[in-house]
Motif scaffolding. Structure first.
Motif, mmCIF file in Angstrom:
data_model
loop_
_atom_site.group_PDB
_atom_site.id
_atom_site.type_symbol
_atom_site.label_atom_id
_atom_site.label_comp_id
_atom_site.label_asym_id
_atom_site.label_seq_id
_atom_site.Cartn_x
_atom_site.Cartn_y
_atom_site.Cartn_z
ATOM 1 N N ARG A 51 1.014 -1.309 -0.171
ATOM 2 C CA ARG A 51 0.021 0.036 -0.105
ATOM 3 C C ARG A 51 0.806 1.290 -0.030
ATOM 4 N NH1 ARG A 51 -4.101 0.304 3.693
ATOM 5 N NH2 ARG A 51 -4.242 -2.229 4.432
ATOM 6 N N ASP A 94 2.492 4.822 1.128
ATOM 7 C CA ASP A 94 2.792 5.400 2.618
ATOM 8 C C ASP A 94 2.709 7.015 2.549
ATOM 9 O OD1 ASP A 94 5.246 6.076 1.326
ATOM 10 O OD2 ASP A 94 6.412 4.824 2.808
ATOM 11 N N THR A 141 14.858 -6.098 4.525
ATOM 12 C CA THR A 141 14.062 -5.713 5.569
ATOM 13 C C THR A 141 13.923 -4.217 5.241
ATOM 14 O OG1 THR A 141 15.863 -5.285 6.844
ATOM 15 C CG2 THR A 141 14.733 -7.171 7.298
ATOM 16 N N SER A 175 11.332 -1.414 2.891
ATOM 17 C CA SER A 175 9.663 -1.030 2.885
ATOM 18 C C SER A 175 8.961 -2.241 2.504
ATOM 19 C CB SER A 175 9.475 0.189 2.063
ATOM 20 O OG SER A 175 10.118 1.440 2.426
ATOM 21 N N SER A 176 9.406 -3.023 1.433
ATOM 22 C CA SER A 176 8.473 -3.982 0.939
ATOM 23 C C SER A 176 8.399 -5.032 1.791
ATOM 24 C CB SER A 176 9.181 -4.551 -0.466
ATOM 25 O OG SER A 176 8.915 -3.407 -1.272
ATOM 26 N N GLN A 210 6.265 -4.258 4.971
ATOM 27 C CA GLN A 210 4.843 -4.174 4.620
ATOM 28 C C GLN A 210 4.297 -5.904 4.468
ATOM 29 O OE1 GLN A 210 3.981 -1.862 1.309
ATOM 30 N NE2 GLN A 210 3.220 -0.400 2.499
ATOM 31 N N ARG A 256 20.053 -7.764 6.753
ATOM 32 C CA ARG A 256 21.446 -7.293 6.294
ATOM 33 C C ARG A 256 21.713 -6.028 7.303
ATOM 34 N NH1 ARG A 256 24.098 -6.803 0.489
ATOM 35 N NH2 ARG A 256 22.790 -5.003 0.385
ATOM 36 N N THR A 257 20.850 -5.270 7.002
ATOM 37 C CA THR A 257 20.810 -3.769 7.608
ATOM 38 C C THR A 257 19.280 -3.470 8.075
ATOM 39 O OG1 THR A 257 22.019 -2.965 6.007
ATOM 40 C CG2 THR A 257 21.546 -1.478 7.468
ATOM 41 N N LYS A 302 18.389 5.864 4.729
ATOM 42 C CA LYS A 302 17.745 5.174 3.929
ATOM 43 C C LYS A 302 16.117 5.635 4.177
ATOM 44 C CE LYS A 302 20.639 1.074 4.403
ATOM 45 N NZ LYS A 302 20.885 -0.294 3.567
ATOM 46 N N ARG A 303 15.465 5.404 3.436
ATOM 47 C CA ARG A 303 14.087 5.917 3.113
ATOM 48 C C ARG A 303 13.510 5.165 4.520
ATOM 49 N NH1 ARG A 303 8.854 5.283 1.679
ATOM 50 N NH2 ARG A 303 7.769 6.758 0.616
ATOM 51 N N GLY A 360 14.415 -5.152 -3.219
ATOM 52 C CA GLY A 360 14.532 -3.955 -3.895
ATOM 53 C C GLY A 360 14.576 -3.763 -5.384
ATOM 54 N N TRP A 395 19.807 2.829 -1.470
ATOM 55 C CA TRP A 395 19.610 2.828 -2.730
ATOM 56 C C TRP A 395 19.617 4.199 -3.453
ATOM 57 C CZ3 TRP A 395 15.217 5.528 -4.415
ATOM 58 C CH2 TRP A 395 14.168 5.545 -3.564
HETATM 59 P P1 NAP Z 1 14.748 -1.597 -0.317
HETATM 60 O O1 NAP Z 1 14.477 -0.488 0.484
HETATM 61 O O2 NAP Z 1 16.044 -1.327 -1.290
HETATM 62 O O3 NAP Z 1 15.187 -2.906 0.554
HETATM 63 C C1 NAP Z 1 15.742 -4.041 0.179
HETATM 64 C C2 NAP Z 1 16.158 -4.960 1.156
HETATM 65 O O4 NAP Z 1 16.939 -6.199 0.843
HETATM 66 C C3 NAP Z 1 17.121 -4.283 2.046
HETATM 67 O O5 NAP Z 1 16.943 -4.557 3.460
HETATM 68 C C4 NAP Z 1 18.736 -4.805 1.505
HETATM 69 O O6 NAP Z 1 19.461 -4.809 2.777
HETATM 70 C C5 NAP Z 1 18.084 -6.180 1.259
HETATM 71 N N1 NAP Z 1 18.986 -6.675 0.532
HETATM 72 C C6 NAP Z 1 19.461 -6.444 -0.675
HETATM 73 N N2 NAP Z 1 20.412 -7.136 -1.308
HETATM 74 C C7 NAP Z 1 20.628 -8.185 -0.217
HETATM 75 C C8 NAP Z 1 21.612 -8.975 -0.232
HETATM 76 N N3 NAP Z 1 22.693 -9.344 -0.862
HETATM 77 N N4 NAP Z 1 21.577 -9.973 1.024
HETATM 78 C C9 NAP Z 1 20.684 -9.366 1.873
HETATM 79 N N5 NAP Z 1 20.120 -8.427 2.004
HETATM 80 C C10 NAP Z 1 19.933 -7.674 0.810
HETATM 81 O O7 NAP Z 1 13.693 -2.112 -1.372
HETATM 82 P P2 NAP Z 1 12.130 -2.258 -1.165
HETATM 83 O O8 NAP Z 1 11.747 -2.501 0.340
HETATM 84 O O9 NAP Z 1 11.678 -2.827 -2.098
HETATM 85 O O10 NAP Z 1 11.703 -0.650 -1.145
HETATM 86 C C11 NAP Z 1 12.275 0.060 -2.226
HETATM 87 C C12 NAP Z 1 11.615 1.710 -2.172
HETATM 88 O O11 NAP Z 1 10.241 1.482 -2.932
HETATM 89 C C13 NAP Z 1 11.411 2.045 -0.797
HETATM 90 O O12 NAP Z 1 12.425 2.530 -0.073
HETATM 91 C C14 NAP Z 1 10.226 3.008 -0.991
HETATM 92 O O13 NAP Z 1 10.759 4.178 -1.498
HETATM 93 C C15 NAP Z 1 9.439 2.259 -2.019
HETATM 94 N N6 NAP Z 1 8.434 1.300 -1.210
HETATM 95 C C16 NAP Z 1 7.291 2.047 -0.620
HETATM 96 C C17 NAP Z 1 6.388 1.263 -0.029
HETATM 97 C C18 NAP Z 1 5.308 1.964 0.847
HETATM 98 O O14 NAP Z 1 5.238 1.780 2.203
HETATM 99 N N7 NAP Z 1 4.537 2.705 0.373
HETATM 100 C C19 NAP Z 1 6.667 0.121 0.023
HETATM 101 C C20 NAP Z 1 7.644 -0.648 -0.692
HETATM 102 C C21 NAP Z 1 8.554 -0.012 -1.102
HETATM 103 P P3 NAP Z 1 20.572 -3.681 2.772
HETATM 104 O O15 NAP Z 1 19.654 -2.293 3.569
HETATM 105 O O16 NAP Z 1 21.553 -3.864 3.501
HETATM 106 O O17 NAP Z 1 20.898 -3.054 1.464
#
Ligand code: NAP
Ligand code: FAD
Length: 535
Positions: free
Chosen positions: A51, A53, A181, A183-184, A187, A204-205, A324-325, A376, A489
């Motif tokens: 959803r 945010d 861990t 945003s995706s 949720q 990882r973080t 980070k976001r 991500g 990112w």
């Molecule tokens: P993300 O914020 O980039 O999170 C990716 C996660 O995967 C991080 O925890 C990252 O760890 C981990 N990861 C990546 N490579 C890895 C590896 N090789 N080994 C272990 N862990 C690894 O991606 P996302 O959650 O899809 O979100 C992306 C963006 O989309 C958000 O920041 C936001 O802007 C948007 N979004 C918004 C919402 C919302 O609430 N409306 C929901 C989803 C997405 P590290 O942190 O250590 O890299």
């Protein structure tokens, strides 16, 4: 070869509105969309719990008052299905589908110097030609699936949150591993945990997350906004992130008041829920000491929620909050109190291998039936650079941006005439309510195209001086903040080998002012030419 005035790549919120605007100018356009429907992010990200945010009454178009008056959001933060329904409603209401070619990925685009046109080639090998090329390919549309050794040997099911199956997934009774861990993950984890027999979360973080405070919207609330939607939008656009709130605009430093008063303000924002938590004080994104007061407040909340102190400690982030976001959740931290959920720390000891039956970390094997990659995106540049874009003299965008993206205003790039990027690197984009930024870019681009047409210009291209100065400005603003202090990112740090450059620009209102000024001065910083000038 089919000829259009404008070719648009992507049919998310950016591409849809771009099409509507250029049609309004009486121009012909074709939109190419890799998916089978409109909505972009909301078409692809169908994971459980997805959803927005940014509050729905804000996370929606404002270009049509009829549209914003007739549409009713049901919750403070709309679900993915509701946002997708909205995108489909917009497509129908403005009769957009006829000019959108679905299931078509753009593979290449080449600038033809002699004709002052772009030749666009799809993955099916079809070609068309267009005077202008507008990239509405999305900042978060290119899914990042890390290349873990043995990734393809896994015999169970794998999913990426950004490519979720349309029919949904039922994890009932399964052993599931979620990698990530952000945003995706935050949720989806509470919902997957409630279904699965066993859930392993590979972290990882640790991420900061604040409660969403989601709830149904009452008729009175909706009416109050709709009665003066323009003023509501205008107020929001004055905020640095273009996200308004019922919260007061911060005026003081987090360090300038007594700790008890500071905590009272954090508590009120925590109770209200959502991203405005980070807007409590003026210096949270600039001063490490101020930032740490907010970070410590959230860490204390995590410790108070999670029963096992070791797990709480692992979940408590050590980085700068907002670097980070910021995530927004419903019951994320409490999920780790469930007996069927285990947090696996992969910060020091990474996932070494994906095996036929699960994941290996150090000498421990985690047997699972399904793996969810919540890993991500190759953000901001991934979707653009996966297309073979060749500008003047055959120069590839990949080469021009080898050391990181270089743009003027996030809208244009030296060497690529008549080429526009919506929410491109160097613009506020992902640091804002993105629909607001998208509308601002679409309107700027369509006004620019109208200006060129009305003044007899055939082409426009950013000048090297303006671009260099803009890149310096974006870096200078980033260096003034705490953003470069972690591996986000925003910096490209999540994708191995990607240049480490802070890509978005903080501060929506001054950016809009600059864009308006550039336009008012006849597109200052861009070179405009007629066909006869060019060759
Ligand atoms: P993300 O914020 O980039 O999170 C990716 C996660 O995967 C991080 O925890 C990252 O760890 C981990 N990861 C990546 N490579 C890895 C590896 N090789 N080994 C272990 N862990 C690894 O991606 P996302 O959650 O899809 O979100 C992306 C963006 O989309 C958000 O920041 C936001 O802007 C948007 N979004 C918004 C919402 C919302 O609430 N409306 C929901 C989803 C997405 P590290 O942190 O250590 O890299
Ligand atoms: P997208 O919606 O990403 O659309 C781009 C489209 O281009 C996609 O459909 C893609 O298939 C297509 N495309 C890309 N490359 C090609 C190609 N080569 N050929 C053909 N088609 C192509 N932002 C907020 O402000 N608030 C939020 O609450 C929020 N929540 C989010 C939640 C999630 C899960 C994610 C991933 C992002 C979220 N965002 C949020 C950011 C979101 O991406 C934007 O708000 C917005 O939807 C972007 O619209 P867009 O049209 O620019 O890009």
């Amino acid at each position: 070869m089919a000829e259009f005035d404008v070719a648009i790549v992507g049919a998310g919120f950016a591409g849809m509105y771009m099409l509507h605007r250029v049609r309004g100018l009486g121009l012909t356009a074709r939109v190419f969309e890799a998916g089978s429907g409109v909505g972009g992010t909301w078409y692809w990200n169908r994971y459980p719990g997805a959803r927005c945010d940014v509050e729905s009454m804000q996370y929606s178009y404002q270009f049509s008052d009829e549209l914003q008056q007739e549409w009713n959001w049901t919750e403070r933060y709309a679900t993915q299905p509701e946002i997708l329904e909205y995108a489909n409603h917009v497509a129908d209401r403005f009769d957009l589908r006829g000019d959108i070619q679905f299931d078509t990925r753009v593979a290449a685009a080449t600038w033809d110097e002699k004709g002052d046109r772009w030749t666009v080639r799809t993955d099916a090998g079809d070609e068309c030609s267009a005077r202008f090329l507008v990239m509405a390919t999305g900042c978060l549309s290119s899914a990042n699936t890390p290349d873990f050794p043995g990734r393809d040997s896994f015999e169970g099911a794998t999913y990426h949150t950004g490519r979720w199956p349309h029919e949904g997934v039922d994890f009932t009774g399964q052993r599931v591993g979620v990698i990530g861990t952000g945003s995706s993950a935050i949720q989806s984890i509470p919902i997957i945990a409630a279904q699965a027999a066993q859930l392993y979360v590979f972290q990882r973080t640790a991420s900061y997350s604040v409660p969403a405070g989601n709830r149904p919207l009452s008729d009175d609330e909706i009416r109050a906004v709709k009665d003066d939607y323009d003023a509501f939008r205008a107020f929001n656009s004055l905020m640095p992130t273009a996200i308004g709130s019922k919260q007061p605009i911060p005026e003081v430093s987090a360090l300038g008041i007594a700790p008890e008063e500071r905590d009272r303000i954090y508590e009120a924002r925590w109770e209200e829920g959502g991203l405005p938590f980070l807007g409590a004080f003026i210096d949270l994104l600039f001063s490490p000491e101020a930032n740490d007061t907010a970070a410590e407040f959230v860490r204390a909340k995590i410790r108070a929620t999670v029963h096992d102190p070791k797990v709480a400690d692992l979940l408590a982030p050590k980085t700068v909050i907002g670097c980070k976001r910021l995530c927004v959740d419903t019951g994320y931290f409490a999920t780790f109190n469930r007996p069927n959920v285990e947090l696996v720390d992969v910060s020091e000891t990474p996932i070494s291998e994906i095996t036929a039956h699960g994941l290996r970390v150090a000498d421990r094997d985690f047997e699972v039936d399904a793996i969810v990659f919540a890993t991500g995106f190759d953000a901001m540049t991934g979707a653009l650079l996966s297309i073979d874009i060749r500008g003047r003299d055959g120069r590839q965008l990949r080469d021009a941006w080898e050391a990181g993206p270089r743009t003027y205003l996030g809208l244009g790039t030296v060497g690529f005439p008549n080429f526009f990027t919506i929410s491109g690197p160097g613009s506020p984009s992902v640091l804002t309510n993105m629909i607001v930024s998208i509308e601002q870019h679409v309107e700027w681009i369509s006004d620019c195209i109208e200006y060129l047409r009305d003044n007899g210009f055939e082409r426009i291209e950013a000048t090297p001086d303006a671009q260099d100065a803009w890149v310096d400005h974006v870096n200078m603003i980033a260096d003034f903040t705490l953003f470069p202090s972690c591996n986000s990112w925003y910096l490209g740090a999540n994708v191995p080998g990607k240049p480490r450059v802070f890509m978005p620009l903080l501060g929506f209102p001054p950016y809009v002012e600059k864009c308006n000024e550039v336009a008012a001065k006849g597109y200052e910083g861009f070179a405009l030419s007629t066909a006869s000038d060019g060759h």
